[in-house]
Design an enzyme around this catalytic site. Sequence first.
Site, PDB file in Angstrom:
ATOM      1  N   HIS A  50       0.861  -1.188   0.000  1.00 55.32           N
ATOM      2  CA  HIS A  50       0.000   0.000   0.000  1.00 55.32           C
ATOM      3  C   HIS A  50       0.895   1.235   0.000  1.00 55.32           C
ATOM      4  CE1 HIS A  50      -3.378   2.580   0.810  1.00 55.32           C
ATOM      5  NE2 HIS A  50      -2.771   3.066   1.871  1.00 55.32           N
ATOM      6  N   LYS A 144      13.864   2.826  18.668  1.00 52.81           N
ATOM      7  CA  LYS A 144      13.541   3.378  19.975  1.00 52.81           C
ATOM      8  C   LYS A 144      13.577   4.888  19.828  1.00 52.81           C
ATOM      9  CE  LYS A 144      14.491   2.805  24.821  1.00 52.81           C
ATOM     10  NZ  LYS A 144      15.283   2.079  25.819  1.00 52.81           N
TER      11      LYS A 144
END
Length: 168
Positions: A50, A144
Amino acid sequence: AKIVGPSFIGRNTIIGNHTMIRGSHIGQQCVIGFGSDVTRSYIGDMSWLHMNYVGDSVLGEDVSMGAGTVCANLRLDEASVESVVKDKKVSTLFDKCGAMIGDHVRIGVHTSIMPGVKIGSHSMIGAGVLLSQDVVEGTFVAVKQNQTIKKNARSAITKSRDSFRKKI
């Protein structure tokens, strides 16, 4: 959608609007969703894209890529793409070579996969990852990130705009 041959589109595959497929194999029961570009690539059965760019790449079966994910296929210096084989970087002898992705892999939105990178089967790559090295089978890769969430100290700007509007 535009399909430029030679290309193969498998049975029960959906090709979305504003999608381009050039010289590629798309397996059965795939969704190549809105705004995707698949160029000189092999996409295995039951894979979902997509708003992706997949160039000169091989995707196994049941691979899902989040919106905005890119399989880069060209180095900025236009030198031959390198890939790691037995812990050693070797030239692919190709100036364009994308990713090699195993079966049952999930890749989050806005992930960039650099040329020549391999991702092992049953791996998950989180959103926003810049992947520049190989990932072995059954691995989870995530970024992170630190975020700061606090009260907006600039609320005075809104007040000054409101007072300006009252003057008009």
